[in-house]
Design an enzyme around this catalytic site. Sequence first.
Site, PDB file in Angstrom:
ATOM      1  N   LYS A  94     -47.818 -47.750-102.183  1.00 10.51           N
ATOM      2  CA  LYS A  94     -48.416 -47.260-100.932  1.00 10.51           C
ATOM      3  C   LYS A  94     -49.621 -46.406-101.313  1.00 10.51           C
ATOM      4  CE  LYS A  94     -48.843 -44.363 -98.034  1.00 10.51           C
ATOM      5  NZ  LYS A  94     -50.185 -43.848 -97.697  1.00 10.51           N
ATOM      6  N   GLU A 111     -45.220 -36.037-109.353  1.00 11.33           N
ATOM      7  CA  GLU A 111     -46.378 -35.448-110.042  1.00 11.33           C
ATOM      8  C   GLU A 111     -47.232 -34.818-108.950  1.00 11.33           C
ATOM      9  OE1 GLU A 111     -48.137 -38.388-112.601  1.00 11.33           O
ATOM     10  OE2 GLU A 111     -46.279 -38.636-113.716  1.00 11.33           O
ATOM     11  N   CYS A 121     -55.883 -33.126-109.916  1.00  9.03           N
ATOM     12  CA  CYS A 121     -54.700 -32.262-109.893  1.00  9.03           C
ATOM     13  C   CYS A 121     -54.784 -31.187-110.967  1.00  9.03           C
ATOM     14  CB  CYS A 121     -53.452 -33.112-110.069  1.00  9.03           C
ATOM     15  SG  CYS A 121     -53.528 -34.201-111.498  1.00  9.03           S
ATOM     16  N   GLU A 161     -53.879 -24.339-103.940  1.00 12.14           N
ATOM     17  CA  GLU A 161     -54.729 -25.424-104.436  1.00 12.14           C
ATOM     18  C   GLU A 161     -55.812 -25.715-103.403  1.00 12.14           C
ATOM     19  OE1 GLU A 161     -52.961 -29.371-104.605  1.00 12.14           O
ATOM     20  OE2 GLU A 161     -53.840 -29.649-106.593  1.00 12.14           O
TER      21      GLU A 161
HETATM   22  P1  NAD Z   1     -50.922 -36.181-100.158  1.00 18.86           P
HETATM   23  O1  NAD Z   1     -49.638 -35.583-100.614  1.00 18.86           O
HETATM   24  O2  NAD Z   1     -51.452 -35.784 -98.841  1.00 18.86           O
HETATM   25  O3  NAD Z   1     -50.796 -37.761-100.129  1.00 18.86           O
HETATM   26  C1  NAD Z   1     -50.347 -38.485-101.259  1.00 18.86           C
HETATM   27  C2  NAD Z   1     -49.703 -39.777-100.783  1.00 18.86           C
HETATM   28  O4  NAD Z   1     -48.504 -39.465-100.069  1.00 18.86           O
HETATM   29  C3  NAD Z   1     -50.573 -40.585 -99.820  1.00 18.86           C
HETATM   30  O5  NAD Z   1     -50.418 -41.960-100.095  1.00 18.86           O
HETATM   31  C4  NAD Z   1     -49.976 -40.228 -98.463  1.00 18.86           C
HETATM   32  O6  NAD Z   1     -50.192 -41.224 -97.502  1.00 18.86           O
HETATM   33  C5  NAD Z   1     -48.509 -40.135 -98.828  1.00 18.86           C
HETATM   34  N1  NAD Z   1     -47.697 -39.362 -97.882  1.00 18.86           N
HETATM   35  C6  NAD Z   1     -48.076 -38.283 -97.154  1.00 18.86           C
HETATM   36  N2  NAD Z   1     -47.040 -37.846 -96.402  1.00 18.86           N
HETATM   37  C7  NAD Z   1     -45.998 -38.670 -96.658  1.00 18.86           C
HETATM   38  C8  NAD Z   1     -44.657 -38.728 -96.195  1.00 18.86           C
HETATM   39  N3  NAD Z   1     -44.174 -37.844 -95.311  1.00 18.86           N
HETATM   40  N4  NAD Z   1     -43.844 -39.699 -96.677  1.00 18.86           N
HETATM   41  C9  NAD Z   1     -44.296 -40.580 -97.588  1.00 18.86           C
HETATM   42  N5  NAD Z   1     -45.563 -40.585 -98.056  1.00 18.86           N
HETATM   43  C10 NAD Z   1     -46.399 -39.624 -97.601  1.00 18.86           C
HETATM   44  O7  NAD Z   1     -51.962 -35.895-101.320  1.00 18.86           O
HETATM   45  P2  NAD Z   1     -53.482 -36.322-101.355  1.00 18.86           P
HETATM   46  O8  NAD Z   1     -54.225 -35.417-100.443  1.00 18.86           O
HETATM   47  O9  NAD Z   1     -53.630 -37.795-101.197  1.00 18.86           O
HETATM   48  O10 NAD Z   1     -53.829 -36.010-102.871  1.00 18.86           O
HETATM   49  C11 NAD Z   1     -54.081 -34.736-103.302  1.00 18.86           C
HETATM   50  C12 NAD Z   1     -52.842 -34.088-103.894  1.00 18.86           C
HETATM   51  O11 NAD Z   1     -52.322 -34.916-104.920  1.00 18.86           O
HETATM   52  C13 NAD Z   1     -53.170 -32.773-104.549  1.00 18.86           C
HETATM   53  O12 NAD Z   1     -52.151 -31.846-104.300  1.00 18.86           O
HETATM   54  C14 NAD Z   1     -53.213 -33.129-106.027  1.00 18.86           C
HETATM   55  O13 NAD Z   1     -52.994 -32.053-106.888  1.00 18.86           O
HETATM   56  C15 NAD Z   1     -52.135 -34.146-106.106  1.00 18.86           C
HETATM   57  N6  NAD Z   1     -52.295 -34.978-107.305  1.00 18.86           N
HETATM   58  C16 NAD Z   1     -51.416 -34.814-108.330  1.00 18.86           C
HETATM   59  C17 NAD Z   1     -51.574 -35.552-109.493  1.00 18.86           C
HETATM   60  C18 NAD Z   1     -50.603 -35.387-110.632  1.00 18.86           C
HETATM   61  O14 NAD Z   1     -50.516 -36.279-111.458  1.00 18.86           O
HETATM   62  N7  NAD Z   1     -49.868 -34.295-110.704  1.00 18.86           N
HETATM   63  C19 NAD Z   1     -52.625 -36.462-109.613  1.00 18.86           C
HETATM   64  C20 NAD Z   1     -53.502 -36.604-108.557  1.00 18.86           C
HETATM   65  C21 NAD Z   1     -53.327 -35.849-107.391  1.00 18.86           C
END
Ligand code: NAD
Length: 481
Positions: free
Chosen positions: A176, A250, A286, A389
């Site tokens: 997804k 992650e 991240c 963040e």
């Molecule tokens: P997000 O959590 O808003 O979304 C990530 C994914 O989760 C998207 O595909 C989103 O559609 C999905 N999602 C959101 N709500 C959901 C739910 N209730 N149920 C299932 N899926 C759901 O994050 P973002 O804004 O896309 O990305 C930024 C975040 O990701 C930051 O916090 C960043 O630090 C983190 N990140 C972490 C890593 C790592 O490896 N630790 C790498 C990249 C990004």
Amino acid sequence: MLGRVPEYRNLIGGELVRADRTMDTVNPATGEVWAQIPASGAREAEAAVAAARAAFPAWSAMPALGRAHFLRKVSELFGRHAEELARLETRDNGRILRDTLKKDLPGMAYLWQLAAGQCLDAVKGDTVVLGPDTLGLTRREPYGVAVCIIPWNSPVSTFSAKAAYALAAGNTVIVKPAEQASASVLRLGELLAEVFPPGVLNIVSGLGEEVGDALVRHRDVAKVSLTGSTATGQAITRASADALKPLTFELGGKSPNIVFPDADLDAAAQGVTVNSVYTGNAGQVCVAGSRILVHRSIWDDLLGRIRRICAGLVLDDPLDLATTMGPIVSAGQFERVRSYLETAEKEGAELVFGGRAGAEVVPGLPGGYWVAPTLYTTEDNGLRICQEEIFGPVAVAIPFESDEQALAIANDSPYGLAAGVWTRDLGRAHRFVRDLESGTVWVNTYRQMPPGLPFGGVKDSGYGHDSVLEYTREKAAIIQI
Ligand code: NAD
């Protein structure tokens, strides 16, 4: 093509299929809608799970070396399509072409090769001789249907880091991608439709709270892996609690980059800016080193170097290889970053450069979401801009006077994803590697993430990390001869 813009489709059961609804995807450098992507919901989730479930018996029963053959085909495909995917991804999420083309995509062929080589690890077990007539053994088994939920900042890389290992272990997979940037992964789906047997790999795009939530809650989904924010990790934990689903998270970070007076200051200044919080996808990574901890004796010197480096950054079309910093991914994320610039002012942080005036920077690309590199200073690590963040090109410099104080400030965070230490003192380097509450510690370097080393976090940054074994569970057998 639908109308003027391309339309991407889901990959379900080996077919490229439209969802009941579509949504716009926007080029963040210009603010223009450039493609349509599926806005999938419960129906598409149901179809993807059914397809993955149907494909599971044959895929999991295939000898490991058979699965490796398919993974090697993906590696070859990356060799042929890396440039196309890099350009697409840059257009879709604004990550500069310098990074997608020169760093991210070239690594993907290697990652899929590595995963192919690890297919055998997924079927290795232990033999324990319990007595002359009693044998114990362990089997590693795939979970079944694995759902991999990814963010928008490096879609193809994150897709690969999850799907390659989950497939190697014998799971069937549903990916997804994030609603802000799904196009590169959906295009990859078009290419992969030719590679895998139907249903082995499925891709459905849509909103997290709609199709993402439906997938997480589905009774036939056995494993969920998320790379995303801490808040989403918490929502998924709640949604999957009744079924006790195994989760891999992650998540976010607020990483400290600690500079000691004995460091190579040229390298440190580069490391805390260029490869970290500014050119690193405009801070939308991240592991962004968004807290720069600087020994008071080198404070003016280091901040001067950081200022000079940031003044030389080129904010322009991310598709231009001369550009060194791109835009913020979406209108929503732009507003979020701006709100933190206001918070910084209210909290009394001192602005060194950038700030709210730089949040309107539109370098010849009207309509895009641009924030200039921004640096604040404070003595108080308790400020919201030091604890939360921001996910933009915004860093805070904090002075320290001793190793103990640096460590205390670094660990005073809800997050524990990554940290950097800049010193020539080997003993100090090892002490910080030991004592920092962090999934990864870099010493005299930053943001190197080679496949093959674990990458994950502690505290609010999550638990587990993508690897072949993470997508298997162990069974024990005791055999009386
Ligand atoms: P997000 O959590 O808003 O979304 C990530 C994914 O989760 C998207 O595909 C989103 O559609 C999905 N999602 C959101 N709500 C959901 C739910 N209730 N149920 C299932 N899926 C759901 O994050 P973002 O804004 O896309 O990305 C930024 C975040 O990701 C930051 O916090 C960043 O630090 C983190 N990140 C972490 C890593 C790592 O490896 N630790 C790498 C990249 C990004």
